[in-house]
Design an enzyme around this catalytic site. Structure first.
Site, mmCIF file in Angstrom:
data_model
loop_
_atom_site.group_PDB
_atom_site.id
_atom_site.type_symbol
_atom_site.label_atom_id
_atom_site.label_comp_id
_atom_site.label_asym_id
_atom_site.label_seq_id
_atom_site.Cartn_x
_atom_site.Cartn_y
_atom_site.Cartn_z
ATOM 1 C CE LYS A 22 50.646 15.420 24.119
ATOM 2 N NZ LYS A 22 52.131 15.426 24.509
ATOM 3 C CG ASN A 23 51.950 11.516 24.738
ATOM 4 O OD1 ASN A 23 52.145 12.744 24.127
ATOM 5 N ND2 ASN A 23 51.680 11.507 26.105
ATOM 6 N NE ARG A 92 59.746 21.959 25.574
ATOM 7 C CZ ARG A 92 60.830 23.347 25.397
ATOM 8 N NH1 ARG A 92 61.885 23.006 25.467
ATOM 9 N NH2 ARG A 92 60.179 24.415 25.659
ATOM 10 C CB CYS A 116 60.440 21.779 28.454
ATOM 11 S SG CYS A 116 59.490 20.290 29.545
ATOM 12 N NE ARG A 121 60.025 16.148 28.628
ATOM 13 C CZ ARG A 121 58.721 16.174 28.179
ATOM 14 N NH1 ARG A 121 58.084 17.335 28.265
ATOM 15 N NH2 ARG A 121 58.162 14.948 27.765
ATOM 16 N N PRO A 122 66.407 15.389 29.804
ATOM 17 C CG PRO A 122 67.519 14.495 31.267
ATOM 18 C CD PRO A 122 66.307 15.295 31.300
ATOM 19 C CB ILE A 123 67.910 13.434 24.597
ATOM 20 C CG1 ILE A 123 69.038 14.642 24.497
ATOM 21 C CG2 ILE A 123 66.614 14.408 24.643
ATOM 22 C CD1 ILE A 123 69.031 15.022 22.970
ATOM 23 C CG ASP A 124 70.743 10.538 29.858
ATOM 24 O OD1 ASP A 124 69.618 11.254 29.596
ATOM 25 O OD2 ASP A 124 71.216 9.816 30.613
ATOM 26 C CG LEU A 125 68.204 7.425 29.339
ATOM 27 C CD1 LEU A 125 66.988 7.168 30.074
ATOM 28 C CD2 LEU A 125 69.232 6.422 30.047
ATOM 29 C CG ASP A 305 51.350 12.955 30.844
ATOM 30 O OD1 ASP A 305 52.101 13.940 31.384
ATOM 31 O OD2 ASP A 305 51.656 12.365 29.791
ATOM 32 C CB ILE A 327 57.682 10.965 35.935
ATOM 33 C CG1 ILE A 327 56.965 9.878 36.456
ATOM 34 C CG2 ILE A 327 58.273 10.943 34.571
ATOM 35 C CD1 ILE A 327 57.692 8.456 36.311
ATOM 36 N NE ARG A 397 52.856 21.420 23.611
ATOM 37 C CZ ARG A 397 53.466 20.670 24.655
ATOM 38 N NH1 ARG A 397 53.513 21.384 25.995
ATOM 39 N NH2 ARG A 397 53.625 19.312 24.910
HETATM 40 N N1 EPU Z 1 64.960 10.881 31.095
HETATM 41 C C1 EPU Z 1 66.114 10.925 30.977
HETATM 42 N N2 EPU Z 1 67.004 10.535 30.193
HETATM 43 C C2 EPU Z 1 66.327 10.557 28.764
HETATM 44 C C3 EPU Z 1 64.986 10.560 28.670
HETATM 45 C C4 EPU Z 1 64.245 10.614 29.806
HETATM 46 O O1 EPU Z 1 66.643 11.326 32.330
HETATM 47 O O2 EPU Z 1 67.354 10.330 27.793
HETATM 48 C C5 EPU Z 1 63.965 11.003 32.186
HETATM 49 C C6 EPU Z 1 63.150 12.293 32.070
HETATM 50 O O3 EPU Z 1 63.676 13.495 32.429
HETATM 51 C C7 EPU Z 1 62.067 12.017 32.969
HETATM 52 C C8 EPU Z 1 61.835 10.376 32.672
HETATM 53 O O4 EPU Z 1 63.041 9.902 32.075
HETATM 54 O O5 EPU Z 1 62.386 12.161 34.329
HETATM 55 C C9 EPU Z 1 60.874 10.018 32.076
HETATM 56 O O6 EPU Z 1 60.781 10.507 30.826
HETATM 57 P P1 EPU Z 1 60.248 9.798 29.394
HETATM 58 O O7 EPU Z 1 61.405 9.657 28.528
HETATM 59 O O8 EPU Z 1 59.630 8.654 29.613
HETATM 60 O O9 EPU Z 1 59.258 10.767 28.816
HETATM 61 P P2 EPU Z 1 59.106 11.356 27.429
HETATM 62 O O10 EPU Z 1 59.084 10.377 26.228
HETATM 63 O O11 EPU Z 1 59.856 12.760 27.332
HETATM 64 C C10 EPU Z 1 56.606 10.897 27.306
HETATM 65 C C11 EPU Z 1 55.178 12.012 26.998
HETATM 66 C C12 EPU Z 1 54.804 12.836 28.269
HETATM 67 C C13 EPU Z 1 54.751 11.775 29.517
HETATM 68 C C14 EPU Z 1 56.148 10.897 29.516
HETATM 69 C C15 EPU Z 1 55.914 10.073 30.827
HETATM 70 C C16 EPU Z 1 55.118 12.083 24.574
HETATM 71 C C17 EPU Z 1 55.293 12.521 23.446
HETATM 72 N N3 EPU Z 1 55.358 12.402 25.850
HETATM 73 O O12 EPU Z 1 57.379 11.772 27.315
HETATM 74 O O13 EPU Z 1 53.677 13.414 27.760
HETATM 75 O O14 EPU Z 1 54.670 12.646 30.531
HETATM 76 O O15 EPU Z 1 56.323 10.340 28.468
HETATM 77 O O16 EPU Z 1 54.760 9.077 30.756
HETATM 78 O O17 EPU Z 1 55.105 10.678 24.548
HETATM 79 C C18 EPU Z 1 52.308 15.136 27.974
HETATM 80 O O18 EPU Z 1 51.530 14.573 27.056
HETATM 81 O O19 EPU Z 1 51.796 16.072 28.386
HETATM 82 C C19 EPU Z 1 53.821 14.528 28.320
HETATM 83 C C20 EPU Z 1 54.665 15.249 28.861
#
Ligand code: EPU
Length: 416
Positions: A22-23, A92, A116, A121-125, A305, A327, A397
Site C-alpha cells: 500500500k505505502n 490521510r 487523524c 499529523r502535521p504537513i509542515d515538512l 506500523d 513516531i 484501507r
Molecule cells: N511529521 C511532521 N511534519 C510533517 C510530516 C511528518 O511533524 O510535515 C511527523 C509525523 O507527525 C510523524 C513523523 O513525522 O510523527 C513521521 O511521519 P511520516 O511523514 O514519516 O509518515 P507518513 O508519510 O505520514 C507513512 C506511512 C505510514 C507510516 C509512516 C511511518 C504512507 C501512506 N503512510 O506515513 O503508514 O506509519 O510513514 O513509517 O506511506 C499505515 O500504513 O498504516 C501508515 C500509517
C-alpha cells in the site's frame, strides 16, 4: 458499517502470497500526474486507499482503471488542479498529490488533511520542502493554496526523515530546473520504489535508501510501468496472526530484508522463522516468549506500523514486553480494545507494558485504525470463543483480502 466475526483457537497452516505494498503504490499513483503518460502498475493491491487515490486522479480529469491486480492510469489530459475536502479526507496520505500537482500545473489547491487516528499529523515538512523549490504557499482556513511560476532545484534539509515529505519533495523536484538534494531523507523501501518509478518516467534520481537523495534532471516519457513490491506490514500481520493462533505459515513473494527487526522480535519470542530469497516461513506453538523491548524508529529501525501487531502476539506471552513508540502520538488506541479480551496492558504516553496472560476470551471490539484493527484480528485469533470487530472498514484501507487469506489458512472468520 463493516463487522468481522472471528472464533479463535484454530491453528493456521498453509501459505499466503503477499499483496503489493500500500505505502509503495500510493505515492506512485500520485507521481503518475507528473507528466502526460500512461502507467501500468502490476501487483497493485485492491484496497480502499487505492480506490481513494484513483478517485482523486479521476476527479482531476485523468483515467484510471483497476483490472484485477493491474492498475492502468492515463494522465494525458487532466483538467483541474484542486482536491476537495471530501476526497482529501478519505485518505490521510492524499497530501502526497500536492507535489505532483504543483509540478504539473504550477498550482494546486487542496483541503487540509487534518489530524487523524494516530494523533496530529502535521504537513509542515511537506510545505517547507515545496517552498524550498520555489512554491508560494498560502494556508487558508480549510485549504492550502500553492503556486509556482517555475520550480527551481534546491537543497532541502528535513528536520525529521518524514516518508511523505521525502516523497513530495522527490516528485516536485523532478519538474524543477537544476539539481536538488534532499538531506535527512526517509530511507524506507517505499522511497526506493518511488525512485524506480520516477526513473521509469524519465527522471534522474539517485540515493533512495540512503539519507541523501539527488534529483538532477527529467526527460518525460509517455509510458511507464512498475511491479509493486510486496507489502512488508502485511507480512508482519500474517506472522503475528500465526503467533497468536499458533501453527505454521509460509509467506511467498516476501522480502525478508525489509522485515529484519520484526523477524528478530519474533525470533526472540521463540518462534522458528526462516527466510529464503523471496519466502518467509514461521512456526509457533503454544505460548510464546517475549521480545523484551520494542522501540519504534524510522527505517531500518522497528516499523511503527508493526508495533500493534507484535503487541497482539505478546498478549499470551510468558513474561512482559515494553513498547516505546517514537513516531506517532496515538499509536496504542487498540490497547483498550485488547483489554476487553482479558489482556494485561498498561499504557502511559508513548509507553505500553504488556504482561502475557494464559488465556484471552472473545469479546466485542471496535477497530480504531488500520493497523490497530489488524492487531485486533490477530489477537482475536488467539482468544477462546467468538469476537466481533466493528468499524472493520479501517482494515480494508490497507489489506487486500485479509479475511479470505486467513480463512484459507484455517481461521474461522467471516464478514458481515
Ligand atoms: N511529521 C511532521 N511534519 C510533517 C510530516 C511528518 O511533524 O510535515 C511527523 C509525523 O507527525 C510523524 C513523523 O513525522 O510523527 C513521521 O511521519 P511520516 O511523514 O514519516 O509518515 P507518513 O508519510 O505520514 C507513512 C506511512 C505510514 C507510516 C509512516 C511511518 C504512507 C501512506 N503512510 O506515513 O503508514 O506509519 O510513514 O513509517 O506511506 C499505515 O500504513 O498504516 C501508515 C500509517
Amino acid at each position: 458499517m463493516s463487522i468481522w466475526h472471528l472464533a479463535g483457537g484454530r491453528p493456521l497452516r498453509g501459505s499466503v502470497r503477499l499483496q503489493g505494498s500500500k505505502n509503495a503504490v500510493l505515492p506512485v499513483i500520485a507521481a503518475s500526474l507528473l507528466c502526460p503518460n500512461e502507467t501500468e502498475l502490476i501487483n497493485c493491491p485492491r484496497l480502499s486507499d487505492v480506490d481513494a487515490a484513483v478517485d482523486i486522479l479521476r476527479y482531476l480529469g485523468c483515467a484510471a482503471e483497476q483490472d484485477g491486480d493491474t492498475l492502468h492510469i492515463d494522465t494525458l489530459a487532466p483538467d483541474r488542479c484542486d482536491i476537495p475536502r471530501k476526497l482529501m479526507h478519505r485518505m490521510r496520505s492524499s497530501v502526497i498529490f500536492l507535489g505532483p500537482m504543483l509540478a504539473r500545473f504550477g498550482e494546486a489547491q487542496v483541503s487540509v488533511p487534518g489530524g487523524c487516528e494516530l494523533g496530529q499529523r502535521p504537513i509542515d515538512l511537506h510545505l517547507k520542502a515545496l517552498e524550498s523549490l520555489g512554491a508560494e504557499i498560502r494556508e487558508e482556513e480549510d485549504s492550502i493554496v500553492c503556486r509556482a511560476g517555475k520550480l527551481r532545484g534546491a537543497e532541502i534539509s528535513l528536520t525529521l526523515p518524514s516518508v511523505g515529505a521525502t516523497e513530495n519533495a522527490m516528485i516536485a523536484a523532478c519538474a524543477a530546473e537544476g539539481k536538488s538534494v534532499i538531506y535527512n531523507a526517509a530511507r524506507e523501501p517505499e522511497i526506493e520504489t518511488l525512485q524506480a518509478y520516477l526513473r521509469a518516467l524519465g527522471a534522474e534520481v539517485s540515493g533512495a535508501g540512503s539519507p541523501v537523495i539527488c534529483i538532477t534532471g527529467f526527460s518525460p516519457r509517455r509510458a511507464a510501468g512498475l511491479r509493486v513490491p510486496p507489502d512488508r506490514i502485511a507480512a508482519a500481520t500474517y506472522l503475528a496472526c500465526t503467533v497468536c493462533a499458533g501453527g505454521e505459515v509460509r509467506l511467498s513473494d516476501a522480502v525478508s530484508e525489509h522485515l529484519r527487526p520484526v523477524i528478530a522480535a519474533f525470533e526472540k519470542m521463540g518462534c522458528a522463522v526462516s527466510a529464503a530469497r523471496d519466502e518467509i516461513h514461521i512456526a509457533s506453538h503454544g505460548r510464546p516468549g517475549t521480545p523484551g523491548a520494542v522501540v519504534t524508529r524510522p527505517y531500518p529501525g522497528f516499523p511503527t506500523d508493526a508495533a500493534p501487531l507484535v503487541m497482539a502476539a505478546c498478549l499470551r506471552s510468558r513474561g512482559s514486553a515494553v513498547f516505546i513508540e517514537n513516531i506517532f502520538e496515538s499509536r496504542f488506541r487498540h490497547a483498550d480494545e485488547m483489554l476487553r479480551l482479558g489482556a494485561d496492558i498498561a499504557c502511559r504516553g508513548p509507553l505500553a507494558l504488556v504482561t502475557g496472560v494464559e488465556t484471552l476470551r472473545g469479546a466485542d471490539l471496535a477497530s480504531p485504525d488500520l493497523r490497530g484493527g489488524a492487531a485486533l484480528v490477530a489477537a482475536a485469533l488467539g482468544a477462546e470463543g467468538e469476537s466481533r470487530i466493528t468499524d472493520a472498514g479501517h482494515i480494508r484501507r490497507g489489506y487486500d483480502r485479509l479475511d479470505e487469506n486467513l480463512r484459507a489458512l484455517g481461521a474461522d472468520i467471516w464478514c458481515e
